[in-house]
Scaffold this motif. Structure first.
Motif, PDB file in Angstrom:
ATOM      1  N   ASP A 131       0.855  -1.192   0.000  1.00 16.07           N
ATOM      2  CA  ASP A 131       0.000   0.000   0.000  1.00 16.07           C
ATOM      3  C   ASP A 131       0.890   1.240   0.000  1.00 16.07           C
ATOM      4  OD1 ASP A 131      -1.793   2.037   0.429  1.00 16.07           O
ATOM      5  OD2 ASP A 131      -2.853   1.039   2.062  1.00 16.07           O
ATOM      6  N   ARG A 132       0.898   1.964  -1.107  1.00 16.90           N
ATOM      7  CA  ARG A 132       1.775   3.122  -1.230  1.00 16.90           C
ATOM      8  C   ARG A 132       1.374   4.264  -0.298  1.00 16.90           C
ATOM      9  NH1 ARG A 132       2.063   4.159  -7.601  1.00 16.90           N
ATOM     10  NH2 ARG A 132      -0.101   3.469  -7.419  1.00 16.90           N
ATOM     11  N   SER A 133       0.157   4.207   0.235  1.00 14.92           N
ATOM     12  CA  SER A 133      -0.266   5.268   1.152  1.00 14.92           C
ATOM     13  C   SER A 133       0.376   5.127   2.533  1.00 14.92           C
ATOM     14  CB  SER A 133      -1.793   5.266   1.294  1.00 14.92           C
ATOM     15  OG  SER A 133      -2.244   4.085   1.953  1.00 14.92           O
ATOM     16  N   VAL A 134       0.850   3.926   2.846  1.00 13.17           N
ATOM     17  CA  VAL A 134       1.477   3.700   4.154  1.00 13.17           C
ATOM     18  C   VAL A 134       2.893   3.154   4.049  1.00 13.17           C
ATOM     19  CG1 VAL A 134      -0.701   3.366   5.361  1.00 13.17           C
ATOM     20  CG2 VAL A 134       0.426   1.404   4.324  1.00 13.17           C
ATOM     21  N   THR A 135       3.274   2.617   2.876  1.00 15.49           N
ATOM     22  CA  THR A 135       4.605   2.050   2.682  1.00 15.49           C
ATOM     23  C   THR A 135       5.264   2.696   1.473  1.00 15.49           C
ATOM     24  OG1 THR A 135       3.914  -0.095   3.588  1.00 15.49           O
ATOM     25  CG2 THR A 135       5.927  -0.063   2.270  1.00 15.49           C
ATOM     26  N   SER A 136       6.394   3.333   1.683  1.00 16.06           N
ATOM     27  CA  SER A 136       7.100   3.976   0.582  1.00 16.06           C
ATOM     28  C   SER A 136       7.768   2.923  -0.305  1.00 16.06           C
ATOM     29  CB  SER A 136       8.165   4.937   1.123  1.00 16.06           C
ATOM     30  OG  SER A 136       9.218   4.201   1.744  1.00 16.06           O
ATOM     31  N   TRP A 137       8.120   3.318  -1.515  1.00 15.41           N
ATOM     32  CA  TRP A 137       8.827   2.415  -2.414  1.00 15.41           C
ATOM     33  C   TRP A 137      10.151   1.979  -1.801  1.00 15.41           C
ATOM     34  CZ3 TRP A 137       7.963   0.769  -7.654  1.00 15.41           C
ATOM     35  CH2 TRP A 137       6.691   1.103  -8.136  1.00 15.41           C
ATOM     36  N   GLY A 138      10.815   2.928  -1.145  1.00 15.25           N
ATOM     37  CA  GLY A 138      12.094   2.597  -0.525  1.00 15.25           C
ATOM     38  C   GLY A 138      11.953   1.558   0.566  1.00 15.25           C
ATOM     39  N   SER A 139      10.928   1.706   1.407  1.00 13.43           N
ATOM     40  CA  SER A 139      10.704   0.737   2.481  1.00 13.43           C
ATOM     41  C   SER A 139      10.350  -0.627   1.916  1.00 13.43           C
ATOM     42  CB  SER A 139       9.581   1.228   3.404  1.00 13.43           C
ATOM     43  OG  SER A 139       9.971   2.380   4.105  1.00 13.43           O
ATOM     44  N   ALA A 140       9.510  -0.639   0.884  1.00 15.91           N
ATOM     45  CA  ALA A 140       9.111  -1.911   0.269  1.00 15.91           C
ATOM     46  C   ALA A 140      10.316  -2.622  -0.327  1.00 15.91           C
ATOM     47  CB  ALA A 140       8.060  -1.657  -0.810  1.00 15.91           C
ATOM     48  N   MET A 141      11.153  -1.880  -1.037  1.00 11.94           N
ATOM     49  CA  MET A 141      12.337  -2.495  -1.645  1.00 11.94           C
ATOM     50  C   MET A 141      13.318  -2.961  -0.573  1.00 11.94           C
ATOM     51  SD  MET A 141      13.090  -0.151  -5.014  1.00 11.94           S
ATOM     52  CE  MET A 141      14.328  -1.318  -5.620  1.00 11.94           C
ATOM     53  N   PHE A 142      13.479  -2.164   0.472  1.00 10.65           N
ATOM     54  CA  PHE A 142      14.420  -2.540   1.525  1.00 10.65           C
ATOM     55  C   PHE A 142      14.011  -3.835   2.213  1.00 10.65           C
ATOM     56  CE2 PHE A 142      15.677  -2.592   5.988  1.00 10.65           C
ATOM     57  CZ  PHE A 142      17.065  -2.514   5.868  1.00 10.65           C
ATOM     58  N   ILE A 143      12.745  -3.925   2.600  1.00 11.71           N
ATOM     59  CA  ILE A 143      12.326  -5.111   3.354  1.00 11.71           C
ATOM     60  C   ILE A 143      12.282  -6.352   2.466  1.00 11.71           C
ATOM     61  CG2 ILE A 143       9.806  -4.907   3.079  1.00 11.71           C
ATOM     62  CD1 ILE A 143       9.638  -5.590   6.117  1.00 11.71           C
TER      63      ILE A 143
END
Length: 269
Positions: A131-143
């Motif tokens: 969900d891009r409203s609560v998770t940034s692209w950077g956070s998604a890629m990092f995790i």
């Protein structure tokens, strides 16, 4: 321990403690996030069952087809093995094609089994999303990168000839469960490009609410490949394995005991 320098041992301890905190303590906010009405598609209990399902099938496949192909069943794993000279580059396209084709076939099997119910459930094809409203692209890629790195690091550690033999399937299956419990609430825990593409392709063919392909090629897949590749290099730096050129299919399975028994008993023929 004498074969490893104090620096290698310190790095190993730092990695081990860091992953202990990330997976162990990280599971706390992950579960709280699911149970706090965050619009997640599943509850904490649901996540547990999903994680166990993935872990069990990974375990079963390692013991079943590990002796044939090494049971990569993950393009990121194949990529990291080729990157560190454990797998021939010339065979990588064949493995990738087979893995994606298998993932698509598996997703079609979901459609055939559950029919329109898979479509009605929204996530019924198993498509991963964040969900891009609560998770940034950077956070998604990092995790995603970190989750795939943990998986790859564990794979290389357990197939190292200095590790106990015969435990690869169980250990890898268990770490998949642990990764999904922590990563799942953020990105649905792909940690596998083929697992990402198969359901996405079939859901798109189905004409239902297909999720953005940009996320697949812009976030999930690059993160998975980078995470696995970095983990392989870090393992080689820390553990200095003596099996870099050993095909992984020789490491994830045991000798054919039935054949050995027949050799000892000619009358078996």
């Amino acid at each position: 321990m004498d074969e490893h320098s104090i620096g290698q041992r310190a790095i190993a301890e730092a990695i081990g403690t860091g992953l202990l905190v990330f997976i162990g303590a990280g599971s706390v906010p992950a579960i709280i996030l699911l149970e706090s009405g965050s619009k997640a598609p599943f509850s904490g209990a649901d996540l547990g069952f999903i994680a166990v399902a993935f872990g069990l099938i990974v375990t079963a496949m390692i013991y079943t087809i590990g002796k044939v192909s090494g049971c990569h069943i993950n393009p990121a794993v194949t990529f990291a093995l080729a990157l560190t000279k454990r797998f021939p580059w010339r065979e990588l396209p064949t493995y990738w094609a087979a893995q994606v084709a298998g993932a698509i076939a598996g997703a079609f099997a979901i459609w055939a089994s559950f029919g329109s119910r898979a479509t009605d459930l929204g996530y019924g094809f198993g498509v991963v999303n964040f969900d891009r409203s609560v998770t940034s692209w950077g956070s998604a890629m990092f995790i995603e990168a970190l989750g795939t790195a943990i998986l790859m690091f564990t794979v290389l550690g357990i197939v190292d000839t200095r590790s106990p033999e015969g435990w690869a399937g169980l250990i890898i299956g268990l770490v998949v469960i642990a990764i999904i419990i922590t990563v799942g609430p953020v990105t649905n825990a792909s940690i596998n490009p083929a697992r990402q593409l198969g359901p996405l392709f079939v859901q798109t063919i189905n004409g239902s609410d297909a999720h953005n392909w940009i996320k697949a090629f812009g976030a999930y897949i690059p993160a998975n490949l980078i995470g696995a590749g970095l983990a392989a290099f870090v393992y080689d730096l820390v553990a200095t394995p003596r099996i870099v050129k050993r095909p992984i299919q020789q490491s994830v399975t045991e000798p054919d005991r039935a054949l050995a028994g027949d050799d000892l008993n000619p009358s078996a023929y």
